[in-house]
Every structure is written in structure tokens, then in C-alpha cells.
Scaffold this motif. Structure first.
Motif, PDB file in Angstrom:
ATOM      1  N   ARG A  22      -1.519  -4.523   0.671  1.00  0.00           N
ATOM      2  CA  ARG A  22      -2.828  -4.163   0.127  1.00  0.00           C
ATOM      3  C   ARG A  22      -3.039  -2.650   0.126  1.00  0.00           C
ATOM      4  N   LEU A  23      -2.429  -1.972   1.109  1.00  0.00           N
ATOM      5  CA  LEU A  23      -2.638  -0.540   1.256  1.00  0.00           C
ATOM      6  C   LEU A  23      -1.660   0.289   0.429  1.00  0.00           C
TER       7      LEU A  23
ATOM      8  N   THR B 170      -1.126   2.620  -5.680  1.00  0.00           N
ATOM      9  CA  THR B 170      -1.750   3.374  -4.594  1.00  0.00           C
ATOM     10  C   THR B 170      -1.755   4.869  -4.892  1.00  0.00           C
TER      11      THR B 170
ATOM     12  N   PHE C 293      -4.774   2.782   9.534  1.00  0.00           N
ATOM     13  CA  PHE C 293      -4.300   1.479   9.996  1.00  0.00           C
ATOM     14  C   PHE C 293      -3.307   1.631  11.146  1.00  0.00           C
TER      15      PHE C 293
ATOM     16  N   LEU D 276      -0.197  -4.229   4.807  1.00  0.00           N
ATOM     17  CA  LEU D 276       0.459  -3.123   4.099  1.00  0.00           C
ATOM     18  C   LEU D 276       0.542  -3.319   2.582  1.00  0.00           C
TER      19      LEU D 276
ATOM     20  N   PRO E 127      -5.545   5.482   4.007  1.00  0.00           N
ATOM     21  CA  PRO E 127      -5.850   4.178   4.628  1.00  0.00           C
ATOM     22  C   PRO E 127      -4.703   3.664   5.496  1.00  0.00           C
ATOM     23  N   THR E 128      -3.466   3.934   5.106  1.00  0.00           N
ATOM     24  CA  THR E 128      -2.320   3.501   5.912  1.00  0.00           C
ATOM     25  C   THR E 128      -2.266   4.252   7.227  1.00  0.00           C
TER      26      THR E 128
ATOM     27  N   ASN F 144       0.379  -5.920  -6.195  1.00  0.00           N
ATOM     28  CA  ASN F 144      -0.914  -6.070  -5.534  1.00  0.00           C
ATOM     29  C   ASN F 144      -1.412  -7.512  -5.580  1.00  0.00           C
TER      30      ASN F 144
ATOM     31  N   SER G 295       5.180   1.060   8.210  1.00  0.00           N
ATOM     32  CA  SER G 295       4.109   1.760   7.499  1.00  0.00           C
ATOM     33  C   SER G 295       4.586   3.096   6.949  1.00  0.00           C
TER      34      SER G 295
END
Length: 401
Positions: free
Chosen positions: A248-249, A254, A263, A246, A259-260, A122, A310
Motif C-alpha cells: 500500500r505504501l 508512489t 512505518f 508495504l 509514509p514508509t 496497488n 522496507s
């Protein structure tokens, strides 16, 4: 911002490279060999080691994997140079460009290992700017050497990229050395075979891309440069909207993939909004016979690349490693179909780009269905179909610069 600046410099670099006399054997060799030197770190680091780190786990014999990648990248530069000399048009400076690109592969292999480690923890800023110093140095070198012929400009470009990457490697390595030991979260899945599935998935995907590049080398002159420009634009968009977001997500800490999914949906909506505008601009400016008209295919390719990246990242974090088989099968069948098209005399640049779009789209759609994201799968598929049909109808299969 870092990723955007990086890709902006990359596009400016291409403009400086082709300014004046346009593409030629030296630029064809550049795009072909660079694709080869990236394969070892794409397969091992991006495809195996990084997903394993995202799971909060480790690859067996990890240090050996990390040590061999730069050497394989350097060797790939030599092999690709030999293949280019046999498949396409050799030129006097090819041996020098072989040395420079092998050196770039050696440095890049080590650099990507460090930035991916930080991204998995991260800390993705270094990853977002991974090629920023190299692209900046290349732009400066090309401005200075603009009066040189194309082979000389390629030499300046490569020398600057080697220097910029080496400087950035030293800076990031010092950053990594100063990081204190961190607590690693427990992996969601602990099956010992996950890294083997990742290896099979990555090797078939990138190997198939290389096979498609080799098929492209048999097309008329400048086809590799044309493909290289389109793929660089797609890679730039993907780097800005995917690689910078990505990490960050989805990382080792995680807890949710929601959230992905949002996105990916946002990227799909943006593509549908952009497609009619791109079509209208191409027709209005009469760009159907130009490489600029291929901006129409950038949209579905970027959507497919974003979807694939993703969904694979989410699968790596939350799903068993065996779901990688959904990416392996298309990576075998699509290049086989392209070979048949080549044997039948149907191969052209639109068909090649269509095959590369499918290489991203098909596994991304399958993984979307596995994760019960049917709307995303349908939207991305329709976007690709509509765009390819429009491209086949209005674009020239052999664009000019």
C-alpha cells in the motif's frame, strides 16, 4: 486482517503438527525442503520481477522468467530431498514428501507471480492472503489426521497445502484475467541494468539463507525444527506488519517514501516496548531452556526483516539499481563467518539465528544510512545487539520442546 488470519492459521498449523510426540526427521525435512522450494520465486519474483514492476518497468524476456520459476521450484524440492537424505536422518516417507513438496513448489511459483503483479498495481489484498487457503486446508487436514504419527501428519499437511494453493491459484488467475489493461506510470529510473542488480542481490541473499539452513542441518537433531518454528513466527509477524502494509505504501504510483519511513519507525518503537516485557515473561516462566524462550529473538529478527524489506522496497522504487551492492556484500561475508564458527566448534542455534538476523539487519541499516534515516538505523542496530546479548546470557543454545 487477511494477513493476520493467514499467520494465525500458520501458527495453529505448527501446534497441530507438533502436538503429542513433538518434532522428528519428518518435520526437519519439511522445514528444510520447503525453504528450498521457495528460493526460485523468492529470487526471481520477489527479488527481481516485483521490484521492477514497482518501478513501473518490465524485465527483459519477462514471460520466460515467469514460466521457468515454477519448474525451478519443483526441481528444488527434489534436490533438497536428496541433500536432506545425505546430511540428516532419512525416513521411509521422504520420497512421498519430496513429490508433494515439489508439487507445492510448482503451484506456488505460479501463484506468487500473479499476486505480486496485482500488488505492484496497488491491489495487494490477494498478496496478503496468498497462503490463507493453504493454511486453512492444512489445519483442517491436521485436525482430521491428528491420530497419525508425525510422518503421516506431515503427509496430510502437504497434501492439503497443495490442494489449497491450487484452488487459490485458479481463483486469482481468473481475477487477473478479468482485469482490464491499465496505464503503467513511467519508471523513476530507466537504467537497463536495474534488473541485473536485483538478480544479484536476490540470488546472494536467498542463496546465503540456504547455506545457513544447510549449516543448521549439521547441528543436533531437531535444530531445523527449532529454527523453523522461530523463523515461521518471524515470517508471520513480517507478513502481517510488512507484507500487508508495504504494497500500500510502495507501488508503481508512489511519489514519496515518507509514509514508509514513519512505518519503520513505528515498528522500531513497538519492538523497544515489547523487548522488556518478553524478557520478564521468559524469566518469570522459567523458559530459558525451552524453545518458547526464543521469543526473545523474534523481536530483533522481526525488526531487522521489516527494516530490510522496507528500505529495499523504497530503494527499488526511487534509487538506482546499483545500490543493491550494499545487500550483496553482507550476504557473502556473514555465511563465510558462520562457516568459520562451525569449523571452530562454536555453532549453535543462537549463533545461527544471530547470523540470520544480521542478514536482514546489515543491508537494512546500510540502506537506511544511504537514505539519511540515521535514527532508524541506530535504533534497529541497538535493538539487535541488546537482544542477542540477552539471548546469549539467558537462553540455552540447544532448547527443548
Amino acid at each position: 486482517m487477511l494477513a493476520g488470519a493467514t499467520q494465525g492459521l500458520a501458527l495453529f498449523q505448527l501446534l497441530l503438527l507438533f502436538l503429542g510426540e513433538g518434532p522428528g526427521p519428518a518435520s526437519d525435512a519439511y522445514f528444510y525442503i520447503v525453504a528450498w522450494i521457495q528460493v526460485p520465486w523468492q529470487i526471481v519474483l520477489l527479488g527481481v520481477v516485483y521490484p521492477t514492476w514497482v518501478r513501473g518497468a518490465h524485465v527483459p524476456n519477462e514471460r520466460a522468467w515467469l514460466a521457468v520459476v515454477p519448474l525451478l521450484s519443483a526441481a528444488a524440492g527434489v534436490i533438497a530431498s536428496y541433500l536432506f537424505a545425505r546430511l540428516s536422518e532419512p525416513y521411509p516417507e521422504l520420497w512421498l514428501h519430496c513429490v508433494l513438496m515439489s508439487s507445492l513448489g510448482l503451484i506456488s511459483g505460479a501463484l506468487w507471480a500473479v499476486v505480486l503483479r496485482l500488488a505492484a498495481e496497488n491491489d495487494p489484498l490477494w498478496f496478503a492472503a496468498v497462503t490463507l487457503p493453504a493454511n486453512f486446508a492444512a489445519c483442517v487436514a491436521l485436525v482430521i489426521c491428528q491420530a497419525l504419527p508425525l510422518p503421516g501428519r506431515v503427509t496430510a499437511l502437504l497434501g492439503a497445502q497443495v490442494l489449497g494453493s491450487a484452488v487459490y491459484l485458479v481463483i486469482v488467475a481468473l481475477r487477473m484475467h478479468r482485469i482490464r489493461s491499465r496505464t503503467v506510470s513511467a519508471p523513476r529510473h530507466t537504467e537497463s541494468s536495474a534488473h541485473r542488480w536485483f538478480l544479484a542481490q536476490s540470488a546472494t541473499a536467498y542463496g546465503s539463507n540456504l547455506f545457513i539452513q544447510t549449516q543448521t542441518a549439521t547441528l543436533p537433531a531437531n535444530a531445523l525444527s527449532s529454527l523453523g518454528i522461530v523463523s515461521r513466527i518471524v515470517a508471520g509477524i513480517t507478513a502481517v506488519v510488512t507484507n500487508a502494509i508495504l504494497p500500500r505504501l510502495v507501488h508503481r504510483d508512489t511519489l514519496s517514501a515518507d509514509p514508509t519511513y514513519r512505518f519503520v519507525l513505528f515498528v522500531n518503537v513497538g519492538a523497544w516496548a515489547t523487548l522488556p516485557l518478553a524478557l520478564a515473561a521468559i524469566v518469570a516462566a522459567n523458559l530459558q531452556d525451552s524453545i518458547a524462550g526464543y521469543a526473545l529473538l523474534v523481536i530483533p529478527w522481526a525488526v531487522a526483516a521489516n527494516l530490510n524489506a522496507s528500505m529495499k522496497r523504497v530503494a527499488a522504487r526511487f534509487l538506482p539499481g546499483r545500490v543493491a551492492m550494499f545487500s550483496i556484500i553482507p550476504a557473502v561475508l556473514i555465511p563465510a563467518a558462520l562457516s568459520i564458527a562451525n569449523a571452530l566448534g562454536l555453532l549453535n542455534l543462537i549463533v545461527v539465528i544471530g547470523a540470520l538476523i544480521l542478514m536482514d539487519l546489515v543491508p537494512g541499516v546500510i540502506l537506511s544510512v544511504v537514505q539519511r534515516r540515521f535514527g532508524i538505523a541506530i535504533s534497529a542496530t541497538l535493538c539487535a545487539i541488546v537482544s542477542l546479548l540477552l539471548a546469549q546470557a539467558i537462553l540455552s543454545p540447544t532448547p527443548t520442546f
